[in-house]
Design a protein around this motif. Sequence first.
Motif, mmCIF file in Angstrom:
data_model
loop_
_atom_site.group_PDB
_atom_site.id
_atom_site.type_symbol
_atom_site.label_atom_id
_atom_site.label_comp_id
_atom_site.label_asym_id
_atom_site.label_seq_id
_atom_site.Cartn_x
_atom_site.Cartn_y
_atom_site.Cartn_z
ATOM 1 N N PRO A 127 0.860 -1.172 0.079
ATOM 2 C CA PRO A 127 0.130 0.084 0.014
ATOM 3 C C PRO A 127 0.766 1.042 0.043
ATOM 4 O O PRO A 127 0.746 2.180 -0.833
ATOM 5 N N PRO A 128 1.906 1.211 0.777
ATOM 6 C CA PRO A 128 2.586 2.694 0.820
ATOM 7 C C PRO A 128 3.592 2.771 -0.489
ATOM 8 O O PRO A 128 3.596 3.967 -1.062
ATOM 9 N N ALA A 129 4.074 1.744 -0.588
ATOM 10 C CA ALA A 129 4.861 1.646 -1.978
ATOM 11 C C ALA A 129 4.152 2.187 -3.097
ATOM 12 O O ALA A 129 4.791 2.713 -4.102
ATOM 13 N N LEU A 130 2.880 1.563 -3.431
ATOM 14 C CA LEU A 130 2.187 1.853 -4.649
ATOM 15 C C LEU A 130 1.796 3.076 -4.488
ATOM 16 O O LEU A 130 1.677 3.779 -5.563
ATOM 17 N N GLY A 131 1.430 3.502 -3.490
ATOM 18 C CA GLY A 131 0.819 5.125 -3.392
ATOM 19 C C GLY A 131 2.025 5.877 -3.489
ATOM 20 O O GLY A 131 1.685 7.110 -4.387
ATOM 21 N N PHE A 132 3.252 5.652 -3.317
ATOM 22 C CA PHE A 132 4.174 6.542 -3.691
ATOM 23 C C PHE A 132 4.317 6.548 -5.199
ATOM 24 O O PHE A 132 4.667 7.577 -5.669
ATOM 25 N N LEU A 133 4.591 5.273 -5.693
ATOM 26 C CA LEU A 133 4.685 5.338 -7.101
ATOM 27 C C LEU A 133 3.533 5.891 -7.861
ATOM 28 O O LEU A 133 3.881 6.490 -9.014
ATOM 29 N N PHE A 134 2.429 5.697 -7.461
ATOM 30 C CA PHE A 134 1.232 6.260 -8.478
ATOM 31 C C PHE A 134 1.263 7.934 -8.228
ATOM 32 O O PHE A 134 0.960 8.860 -8.994
ATOM 33 N N GLU A 135 1.547 8.486 -7.066
ATOM 34 C CA GLU A 135 1.648 9.880 -6.864
ATOM 35 C C GLU A 135 2.985 10.698 -7.246
ATOM 36 O O GLU A 135 2.927 11.915 -7.444
ATOM 37 N N PHE A 136 4.088 9.971 -7.325
ATOM 38 C CA PHE A 136 5.317 10.637 -7.450
ATOM 39 C C PHE A 136 5.156 11.097 -9.080
ATOM 40 O O PHE A 136 4.956 10.558 -10.157
ATOM 41 N N GLY A 137 5.599 12.401 -9.229
ATOM 42 C CA GLY A 137 5.500 13.152 -10.384
ATOM 43 C C GLY A 137 4.063 13.545 -10.945
ATOM 44 O O GLY A 137 3.771 13.859 -12.310
ATOM 45 N N LEU A 195 23.702 -5.721 4.318
ATOM 46 C CA LEU A 195 23.217 -6.451 3.171
ATOM 47 C C LEU A 195 21.452 -6.385 3.212
ATOM 48 O O LEU A 195 21.111 -6.423 2.244
ATOM 49 N N ALA A 196 21.048 -6.163 4.413
ATOM 50 C CA ALA A 196 19.509 -6.223 4.571
ATOM 51 C C ALA A 196 19.080 -4.882 3.703
ATOM 52 O O ALA A 196 18.283 -5.009 3.031
ATOM 53 N N PHE A 197 19.675 -3.761 3.863
ATOM 54 C CA PHE A 197 19.253 -2.402 3.110
ATOM 55 C C PHE A 197 19.660 -2.523 1.522
ATOM 56 O O PHE A 197 18.959 -1.853 0.969
ATOM 57 N N ILE A 198 20.868 -3.416 1.273
ATOM 58 C CA ILE A 198 21.097 -3.541 -0.103
ATOM 59 C C ILE A 198 19.834 -4.272 -0.747
ATOM 60 O O ILE A 198 19.261 -4.022 -1.797
ATOM 61 N N ALA A 199 19.536 -5.417 -0.062
ATOM 62 C CA ALA A 199 18.637 -6.151 -0.492
ATOM 63 C C ALA A 199 17.309 -5.541 -0.715
ATOM 64 O O ALA A 199 16.195 -5.696 -1.371
ATOM 65 N N ALA A 200 17.018 -4.640 0.453
ATOM 66 C CA ALA A 200 15.719 -3.758 0.581
ATOM 67 C C ALA A 200 15.661 -2.936 -0.938
ATOM 68 O O ALA A 200 14.725 -2.715 -1.548
ATOM 69 N N ALA A 201 16.841 -2.270 -1.215
ATOM 70 C CA ALA A 201 16.944 -1.603 -2.337
ATOM 71 C C ALA A 201 16.534 -2.132 -3.669
ATOM 72 O O ALA A 201 16.016 -1.672 -4.690
ATOM 73 N N VAL A 202 17.220 -3.454 -3.574
ATOM 74 C CA VAL A 202 16.752 -4.489 -4.857
ATOM 75 C C VAL A 202 15.314 -4.868 -4.996
ATOM 76 O O VAL A 202 14.601 -4.799 -6.100
ATOM 77 N N ILE A 203 14.653 -5.297 -3.639
ATOM 78 C CA ILE A 203 13.528 -5.713 -3.851
ATOM 79 C C ILE A 203 12.376 -4.759 -3.997
ATOM 80 O O ILE A 203 11.628 -5.077 -4.791
ATOM 81 N N THR A 204 12.742 -3.574 -3.380
ATOM 82 C CA THR A 204 11.356 -2.574 -3.238
ATOM 83 C C THR A 204 11.520 -2.015 -4.734
ATOM 84 O O THR A 204 12.419 -1.526 -5.257
ATOM 85 N N PRO A 205 10.235 -1.766 -5.183
ATOM 86 C CA PRO A 205 10.119 -1.308 -6.182
ATOM 87 C C PRO A 205 10.173 0.395 -6.243
ATOM 88 O O PRO A 205 10.384 1.084 -7.353
ATOM 89 N N THR A 206 10.371 1.173 -5.041
ATOM 90 C CA THR A 206 10.442 2.406 -4.838
ATOM 91 C C THR A 206 11.956 2.829 -4.414
ATOM 92 O O THR A 206 12.649 1.653 -3.966
ATOM 93 N N ASP A 208 12.586 5.328 -2.555
ATOM 94 C CA ASP A 208 12.582 6.328 -1.304
ATOM 95 C C ASP A 208 12.915 5.515 -0.001
ATOM 96 O O ASP A 208 12.385 4.244 0.236
ATOM 97 N N PRO A 209 13.542 6.243 1.131
ATOM 98 C CA PRO A 209 13.971 5.634 2.182
ATOM 99 C C PRO A 209 13.057 4.888 3.067
ATOM 100 O O PRO A 209 13.346 3.922 3.955
ATOM 101 N N VAL A 210 11.861 5.521 3.064
ATOM 102 C CA VAL A 210 10.757 5.083 3.933
ATOM 103 C C VAL A 210 10.486 3.466 3.823
ATOM 104 O O VAL A 210 10.578 2.720 4.435
ATOM 105 N N ASN A 211 10.006 3.308 2.325
ATOM 106 C CA ASN A 211 9.732 2.058 1.963
ATOM 107 C C ASN A 211 10.750 0.930 1.980
ATOM 108 O O ASN A 211 10.573 -0.229 2.262
ATOM 109 N N GLN A 212 12.131 1.517 1.672
ATOM 110 C CA GLN A 212 13.082 0.668 1.855
ATOM 111 C C GLN A 212 13.447 0.040 3.298
ATOM 112 O O GLN A 212 13.720 -0.963 3.298
ATOM 113 N N THR A 213 13.128 0.875 4.181
ATOM 114 C CA THR A 213 13.307 0.745 5.380
ATOM 115 C C THR A 213 12.195 -0.192 6.111
ATOM 116 O O THR A 213 12.622 -1.239 6.659
#
Length: 242
Positions: A127-137, A195-206, A208-213
Amino acid sequence: MAEAMTLREHLDELRRRLIIAAVFVALATIAAFVFRDPILAFLLEPGFGQRDEKPIATEVLEIVGVTFKVTLMAGFAAALPVVLYQAVRFVSPGLTGREKAYVALLIPGVLLAFGAGAAFAYYVLLPPALGFLFEFGSANVDPEIRVASYVNVVTSLMFWMGVMFQLPIAMFLLARLGVVSPRWLGRFRRYAVVLAFIAAAVITPTFDPVNQTLVAVPIVVLYEVGVLLARLGSRMRRRTGR
């Protein structure tokens, strides 16, 4: 003790197990196709449940392709317990009684962990990841989301979070087999966080640091749970001597 099987008997047994697994996957896929609309609506809910719009299809066969992809994935997921059971039954003659007991306990754990990871992605991350992607720009661009792109993002995140939730089980097995020690895992903790934050950056479609966290923190927690389970596995190994 069971008699040793010949190569031909092994191949016949493998073929029989594969046929059974394939039949269950096919039946589950047919059932998923019957309920394709509720399944697709379920996948659309995190992104479009609160929006007065639907994703679009820009190609003639796009919705057909998405439907078959979703039903195949749903059918395989529904038949996964049977597939794993057939795999275990095929290799079980070569396992000791203790190893069979471990496998019997681990299979439900693997399924539950995968389901928990997929549910975490669906209810918490998407929900927050898609909300960010939909509203970005959106101030400059009117987003029209393709259904194929949307489904790829949703299913990919659910799958990889399901895989990441296997981390504690994998750490327990490695410690139980003596491949790693709880002390080594504890010393590796600082690198595991990175490595957890690197994996989060790869897995997360956004990006922004909030969704990656939101992705990285559960991975760190899973690692800590894995360290505890590794200690248990190490104690079990010392008690049994193997």
